[in-house]
Design a protein around this motif. Structure first.
Motif, PDB file in Angstrom:
ATOM      1  N   VAL A 223      23.437  -7.560  42.690  1.00 43.27           N
ATOM      2  CA  VAL A 223      22.855  -8.677  43.430  1.00 43.27           C
ATOM      3  C   VAL A 223      23.025  -9.992  42.676  1.00 43.27           C
ATOM      4  CG1 VAL A 223      20.651  -9.644  44.200  1.00 43.27           C
ATOM      5  CG2 VAL A 223      21.241  -7.285  44.750  1.00 43.27           C
ATOM      6  N   LEU A 224      22.807  -9.978  41.372  1.00 46.41           N
ATOM      7  CA  LEU A 224      22.916 -11.213  40.600  1.00 46.41           C
ATOM      8  C   LEU A 224      24.345 -11.748  40.623  1.00 46.41           C
ATOM      9  CD1 LEU A 224      20.649 -10.380  37.510  1.00 46.41           C
ATOM     10  CD2 LEU A 224      20.125 -11.898  39.425  1.00 46.41           C
ATOM     11  N   ILE A 225      25.325 -10.877  40.471  1.00 43.95           N
ATOM     12  CA  ILE A 225      26.712 -11.335  40.526  1.00 43.95           C
ATOM     13  C   ILE A 225      27.043 -11.880  41.909  1.00 43.95           C
ATOM     14  CG2 ILE A 225      29.118 -10.603  40.391  1.00 43.95           C
ATOM     15  CD1 ILE A 225      28.344  -8.646  38.256  1.00 43.95           C
ATOM     16  N   TRP A 226      26.612 -11.175  42.927  1.00 47.87           N
ATOM     17  CA  TRP A 226      26.900 -11.600  44.304  1.00 47.87           C
ATOM     18  C   TRP A 226      26.257 -12.943  44.605  1.00 47.87           C
ATOM     19  CZ3 TRP A 226      29.633  -8.963  48.198  1.00 47.87           C
ATOM     20  CH2 TRP A 226      29.540  -9.534  49.470  1.00 47.87           C
ATOM     21  N   GLN A 227      24.989 -13.098  44.293  1.00 46.11           N
ATOM     22  CA  GLN A 227      24.285 -14.332  44.604  1.00 46.11           C
ATOM     23  C   GLN A 227      24.770 -15.491  43.740  1.00 46.11           C
ATOM     24  OE1 GLN A 227      23.106 -13.719  47.694  1.00 46.11           O
ATOM     25  NE2 GLN A 227      21.457 -15.087  47.080  1.00 46.11           N
ATOM     26  N   LEU A 274      38.025 -25.793  35.824  1.00 47.30           N
ATOM     27  CA  LEU A 274      36.720 -25.919  35.179  1.00 47.30           C
ATOM     28  C   LEU A 274      35.610 -25.413  36.092  1.00 47.30           C
ATOM     29  CD1 LEU A 274      36.971 -29.421  33.454  1.00 47.30           C
ATOM     30  CD2 LEU A 274      36.744 -27.204  32.325  1.00 47.30           C
ATOM     31  N   ALA A 275      35.692 -25.721  37.379  1.00 43.37           N
ATOM     32  CA  ALA A 275      34.642 -25.309  38.316  1.00 43.37           C
ATOM     33  C   ALA A 275      34.628 -23.800  38.538  1.00 43.37           C
ATOM     34  CB  ALA A 275      34.827 -26.033  39.653  1.00 43.37           C
ATOM     35  N   SER A 276      35.788 -23.166  38.443  1.00 43.21           N
ATOM     36  CA  SER A 276      35.855 -21.718  38.667  1.00 43.21           C
ATOM     37  C   SER A 276      35.618 -20.907  37.406  1.00 43.21           C
ATOM     38  CB  SER A 276      37.222 -21.346  39.249  1.00 43.21           C
ATOM     39  OG  SER A 276      38.261 -21.706  38.357  1.00 43.21           O
ATOM     40  N   LEU A 277      35.571 -21.554  36.254  1.00 44.05           N
ATOM     41  CA  LEU A 277      35.434 -20.820  34.996  1.00 44.05           C
ATOM     42  C   LEU A 277      34.126 -20.030  34.900  1.00 44.05           C
ATOM     43  CD1 LEU A 277      36.797 -20.219  32.306  1.00 44.05           C
ATOM     44  CD2 LEU A 277      35.704 -22.256  31.348  1.00 44.05           C
ATOM     45  N   PRO A 278      32.963 -20.570  35.276  1.00 40.73           N
ATOM     46  CA  PRO A 278      31.722 -19.777  35.168  1.00 40.73           C
ATOM     47  C   PRO A 278      31.750 -18.476  35.970  1.00 40.73           C
ATOM     48  CG  PRO A 278      31.200 -22.095  35.412  1.00 40.73           C
ATOM     49  CD  PRO A 278      32.668 -21.965  35.664  1.00 40.73           C
ATOM     50  N   LEU A 281      34.029 -15.970  34.260  1.00 41.40           N
ATOM     51  CA  LEU A 281      33.402 -15.353  33.093  1.00 41.40           C
ATOM     52  C   LEU A 281      32.379 -14.301  33.503  1.00 41.40           C
ATOM     53  CD1 LEU A 281      32.898 -18.461  30.762  1.00 41.40           C
ATOM     54  CD2 LEU A 281      34.608 -16.655  30.558  1.00 41.40           C
ATOM     55  N   VAL A 282      31.619 -14.582  34.556  1.00 44.18           N
ATOM     56  CA  VAL A 282      30.626 -13.618  35.025  1.00 44.18           C
ATOM     57  C   VAL A 282      31.298 -12.318  35.458  1.00 44.18           C
ATOM     58  CG1 VAL A 282      28.977 -13.148  36.876  1.00 44.18           C
ATOM     59  CG2 VAL A 282      28.878 -15.309  35.654  1.00 44.18           C
ATOM     60  N   TYR A 283      32.396 -12.430  36.178  1.00 39.00           N
ATOM     61  CA  TYR A 283      33.095 -11.229  36.624  1.00 39.00           C
ATOM     62  C   TYR A 283      33.742 -10.489  35.461  1.00 39.00           C
ATOM     63  CZ  TYR A 283      32.673 -11.537  41.683  1.00 39.00           C
ATOM     64  OH  TYR A 283      32.194 -11.515  42.965  1.00 39.00           O
ATOM     65  N   VAL A 284      34.316 -11.213  34.524  1.00 40.76           N
ATOM     66  CA  VAL A 284      34.966 -10.556  33.394  1.00 40.76           C
ATOM     67  C   VAL A 284      33.942  -9.802  32.551  1.00 40.76           C
ATOM     68  CG1 VAL A 284      36.177 -10.979  31.225  1.00 40.76           C
ATOM     69  CG2 VAL A 284      36.921 -12.126  33.302  1.00 40.76           C
ATOM     70  N   ILE A 285      32.785 -10.407  32.325  1.00 35.28           N
ATOM     71  CA  ILE A 285      31.776  -9.804  31.461  1.00 35.28           C
ATOM     72  C   ILE A 285      31.048  -8.652  32.157  1.00 35.28           C
ATOM     73  CG2 ILE A 285      29.627 -10.241  30.212  1.00 35.28           C
ATOM     74  CD1 ILE A 285      30.599 -13.100  29.748  1.00 35.28           C
ATOM     75  N   LEU A 286      30.764  -8.803  33.449  1.00 35.33           N
ATOM     76  CA  LEU A 286      29.915  -7.842  34.146  1.00 35.33           C
ATOM     77  C   LEU A 286      30.660  -7.023  35.194  1.00 35.33           C
ATOM     78  CD1 LEU A 286      26.759 -10.091  34.741  1.00 35.33           C
ATOM     79  CD2 LEU A 286      27.149  -8.459  32.889  1.00 35.33           C
ATOM     80  N   SER A 287      31.987  -7.031  35.169  1.00 38.28           N
ATOM     81  CA  SER A 287      32.727  -6.345  36.224  1.00 38.28           C
ATOM     82  C   SER A 287      32.461  -4.841  36.223  1.00 38.28           C
ATOM     83  CB  SER A 287      34.230  -6.612  36.063  1.00 38.28           C
ATOM     84  OG  SER A 287      34.680  -6.157  34.799  1.00 38.28           O
ATOM     85  N   LYS A 288      32.436  -4.232  35.030  1.00 35.48           N
ATOM     86  CA  LYS A 288      32.221  -2.777  34.992  1.00 35.48           C
ATOM     87  C   LYS A 288      30.816  -2.411  35.470  1.00 35.48           C
ATOM     88  CE  LYS A 288      30.899  -2.594  30.084  1.00 35.48           C
ATOM     89  NZ  LYS A 288      31.189  -1.946  28.780  1.00 35.48           N
ATOM     90  N   TYR A 289      29.826  -3.272  35.176  1.00 37.22           N
ATOM     91  CA  TYR A 289      28.476  -3.017  35.666  1.00 37.22           C
ATOM     92  C   TYR A 289      28.401  -3.234  37.176  1.00 37.22           C
ATOM     93  CZ  TYR A 289      27.546  -3.506  30.678  1.00 37.22           C
ATOM     94  OH  TYR A 289      27.576  -3.369  29.320  1.00 37.22           O
TER      95      TYR A 289
END
Length: 301
Positions: A223-227, A274-278, A281-289
């Protein structure tokens, strides 16, 4: 006198069983060819996806005369960081406002969706299915169809324009999807856990806090990644409920792109990265979760 010998396998306990027929082993050459084709298709897909990223990246380092549609595929004649510095100077305040808008809206909608999903999955009150259907109706409601009345409602409630109104809107429109995800997730949690808490004298709130919430971490990750992604990339709400002076990064990036199209493509390309970087990073860090959370809510356990 000749004695007939019983046929093998017919009343003869010592007869050897018929060996199973061996399947033809796959041809090693065919397996190698199939593997090569599979990897070739995957490589082609990766190249196709990364073509726009390549154009964005190389153009962001080009000067005014070097950044043009005719030279879009070519490397910069002179690598320069001026576009990145200019884009950061214009986007930095908007990025700060976007973070202050995305973080609370994501957390609040996740918590409310978790509460709704727990109640709708474990408390079968009269009309529960109707309530759940009405909540899900918000997922299929086109935002464009309600934008004008929604704007009038926000103005009537005197909610400040900019970040406060955007937080409220992302929370409200995020509740349907978060409720659906958590309801499906809690349906996979064994009922014995809830029943054990009930036997121990725990009420609904105590059961939610002590039993349901600790096991809902995978659902929270999804949910956090999606939102976070939805709120960060939103542009429609930003246009109606904010201005470039108090709006999120997507609105400011649009203004940069409109101006850069006449002078320098490099600034808009650097701003887009720059706008797409956050979110990247969220997907790269939390993709497996994220994948694990989706799978944990897809099978009844």
């Amino acid at each position: 006198m000749t004695t007939a010998t019983p046929a093998a396998g017919l009343g003869n306990p010592q007869a050897a069983p018929t060996p199973p027929r061996k399947r033809n082993a796959p041809d090693p050459g065919k397996r190698a060819l199939a593997r090569t084709l599979r990897y070739a298709l995957l490589l082609a897909g990766v190249v196709f996806v990364f073509i726009p990223v390549y154009v964005l990246f190389v153009t962001s380092f080009k000067g005014v005369g070097d950044a043009s549609p005719a030279r879009a595929w070519l490397l910069p004649t002179t690598w320069s960081m001026e576009n990145w510095a200019s884009a950061w100077e214009q986007l930095a305040p908007a990025i700060g406002r976007t973070v202050s808008m995305v973080v609370p809206s994501t957390i609040i909608s996740a918590v409310l969706g978790c509460l709704n999903g727990f109640v709708l999955s474990r408390w079968r009150f009269p009309g529960a299915d109707i309530v759940f259907t009405l909540i899900l109706f918000g997922m299929f409601l086109p935002y464009q169809a309600v934008m004008i009345p929604l704007l009038e409602l926000v103005m009537a409630l005197q909610i400040p324009n900019g970040v406060p109104s955007l937080i409220l809107l992302h929370v409200v429109f995020g509740i349907p999807i978060t409720t659906l995800i958590f309801r499906n997730y809690f349906e996979t949690v064994p009922h014995e856990l809830m029943e054990a808490a009930k036997v121990d004298g725990a009420g609904m709130l105590r059961t939610f806090w002590s039993v349901a919430l600790p096991v809902a971490i995978p659902g929270f990750v999804v949910v956090l990644i999606w939102q976070f992604t939805s709120a960060w990339n939103d542009f429609l709400f930003a246009v109606f409920f904010s201005t470039p002076n108090n709006g999120p990064v997507t609105l400011v990036l649009n203004n940069i792109a409109n101006g850069a199209l006449l002078t320098n493509y490099g600034v808009s390309m650097a701003g887009a990265l720059l706008a797409s970087l956050p979110t990247l990073l969220v997907y790269v860090i939390l993709s497996k979760y994220f994948i694990a959370g989706l799978m944990s809510g897809s099978v009844k356990g």
